[in-house]
Write an enzyme that holds these catalytic residues in place. Structure first.
Site, PDB file in Angstrom:
ATOM      1  N   CYS A 199     -11.729  -3.394   1.486  1.00  0.00           N
ATOM      2  CA  CYS A 199     -11.822  -4.748   2.015  1.00  0.00           C
ATOM      3  C   CYS A 199     -10.567  -5.041   2.827  1.00  0.00           C
ATOM      4  CB  CYS A 199     -11.959  -5.757   0.883  1.00  0.00           C
ATOM      5  SG  CYS A 199     -10.493  -5.834  -0.189  1.00  0.00           S
ATOM      6  N   HIS A 247      -5.712  -0.801  -7.020  1.00  0.00           N
ATOM      7  CA  HIS A 247      -6.109  -0.031  -8.197  1.00  0.00           C
ATOM      8  C   HIS A 247      -6.982   1.165  -7.807  1.00  0.00           C
ATOM      9  CE1 HIS A 247      -5.278  -3.586 -11.150  1.00  0.00           C
ATOM     10  NE2 HIS A 247      -4.208  -2.871 -10.898  1.00  0.00           N
ATOM     11  N   GLU A 273      -3.700  -9.569 -11.729  1.00  0.00           N
ATOM     12  CA  GLU A 273      -3.894 -10.784 -10.933  1.00  0.00           C
ATOM     13  C   GLU A 273      -3.808 -12.022 -11.809  1.00  0.00           C
ATOM     14  OE1 GLU A 273      -7.446 -13.089  -8.596  1.00  0.00           O
ATOM     15  OE2 GLU A 273      -7.438 -10.884  -8.455  1.00  0.00           O
ATOM     16  N   SER A 277     -11.291  -1.125  -3.499  1.00  0.00           N
ATOM     17  CA  SER A 277     -10.023  -0.398  -3.441  1.00  0.00           C
ATOM     18  C   SER A 277     -10.214   1.111  -3.290  1.00  0.00           C
ATOM     19  CB  SER A 277      -9.195  -0.686  -4.700  1.00  0.00           C
ATOM     20  OG  SER A 277      -9.961  -0.470  -5.867  1.00  0.00           O
TER      21      SER A 277
END
Length: 323
Positions: A29, A58, A143, A283
């Site tokens: 992304c 990750h 996060e 990811s």
């Protein structure tokens, strides 16, 4: 030959013609691309070593590639020599981590995804009016740790609907909620529904906290799931968004497996499987999907189907330190 018989039998039941349905979109992304680019540019500008707190994203393959270029991954700021260059990973950090980096005289480059920064901003805004903020997410995820650190006295982490049914607020009329950006959309919505029912005046995010890429990749899995015998999700085991894709497929009634790369696909997984859905977490490098499809093609004739969809065009600007 008798010793080889089990291997030959496994090979025989795993071979044959197949259809692969590729989820679209899949893989990187905009936030992940930006984070990787930040480390690459920091290495070009400042030279090795460049330190990175935690994994930049990750994925084990991304981390290994950057280590080969001179990136050094550390768990905490106190492992970084004073005066060094330190990159904050895409998942964001708490104000306490930022303060520690400043105290050590580190040159910080912030690769936090802008969509994560948005959630941090929401939490600070609600904390400023002394609201209790219910943070929907997984407590052990980096996060969530960073977001919680924005206002630890005001934020309550809510991991599931059962927790949402029993959480309490200082003032039931002054509450809000925010979300980890990589959650399964339907699960997060169910948790938020419980909170809204219990706290009718609760303030919701002004726009969705779950990022566009997470939403799009989950939708893409649902789009290809029907009729699949197996869903293979390329991603590392610590990738929240990849794990959520596995769960989405399973909720669609499709057996699903998380694989870090093609070598994780054992012949026994493919016995009797004729239609495979393939996707990758946000990811995971797209090259890993290409390698997986190539390996599946080595087991017999392969037709590859990929639904057409509008491309993701969002791009984020780079931090001024490396732009």
């Amino acid at each position: 030959m008798r010793r080889a018989a089990p291997a030959l039998d496994a090979w025989a039941v795993a071979t044959g013609p197949r259809e692969v349905r590729l989820a679209n979109p899949r893989s990187f992304c905009a936030g992940v691309e930006r984070a990787i680019d930040v480390v690459d540019r920091a290495l070009d500008r400042f030279g090795a070593p460049v330190y990175v707190r935690r994994q930049i994203v990750h994925n084990t393959h991304v981390v290994r590639d950057l280590e080969g270029r001179g990136a050094v991954f550390v768990e905490e700021v106190d492992e970084v020599p004073p005066g060094s260059v330190l990159v904050f990973a895409a998942h964001g950090v708490s104000p306490a981590v930022r303060a520690e980096a400043e105290a050590r005289g580190l040159r910080v480059v912030d690769a936090t995804c802008p969509l994560v920064t948005k959630v941090h901003t929401e939490v600070r805004r609600h904390s400023a009016r002394e609201a209790t903020v219910f943070l929907i997410g997984h407590a052990d995820h980096e996060e969530v740790e960073g977001t919680l650190g924005e206002a630890p006295a005001d934020v309550v982490v809510v991991e599931d609907a059962a927790a949402a049914a029993r959480v309490v607020a200082r003032d039931a009329g002054n509450v809000a909620y925010a979300m980890q950006t990589t959650l399964a959309v339907d699960e997060a919505t169910a948790i938020a529904d419980v909170l809204r029912e219990r706290f009718p005046t609760i303030q919701a995010p002004k726009s969705d906290d779950i990022c566009y890429a997470t939403t799009n990749r989950q939708r893409a899995v649902r789009d290809i799931a029907e009729g699949c015998d197996l869903m293979l999700v390329v991603g590392s085991t610590n990738s929240s968004n990849s794990l959520r894709l596995v769960e989405v497929a399973q909720r669609e009634g499709v057996p699903a497996r998380l694989v870090d790369h093609a070598a994780d696909v054992h012949l026994s997984m493919l016995a009797g499987v004729r239609r495979i859905g393939v996707t990758a977490g946000a990811s995971a490098p797209p090259t890993l999907v290409d390698e997986l499809v190539d390996c599946l093609g080595g087991l017999g004739p392969l037709s590859v189907v990929e639904p057409a969809t509008d491309p993701e065009v969002l791009r984020f600007t780079l931090p001024k330190e490396v732009s």
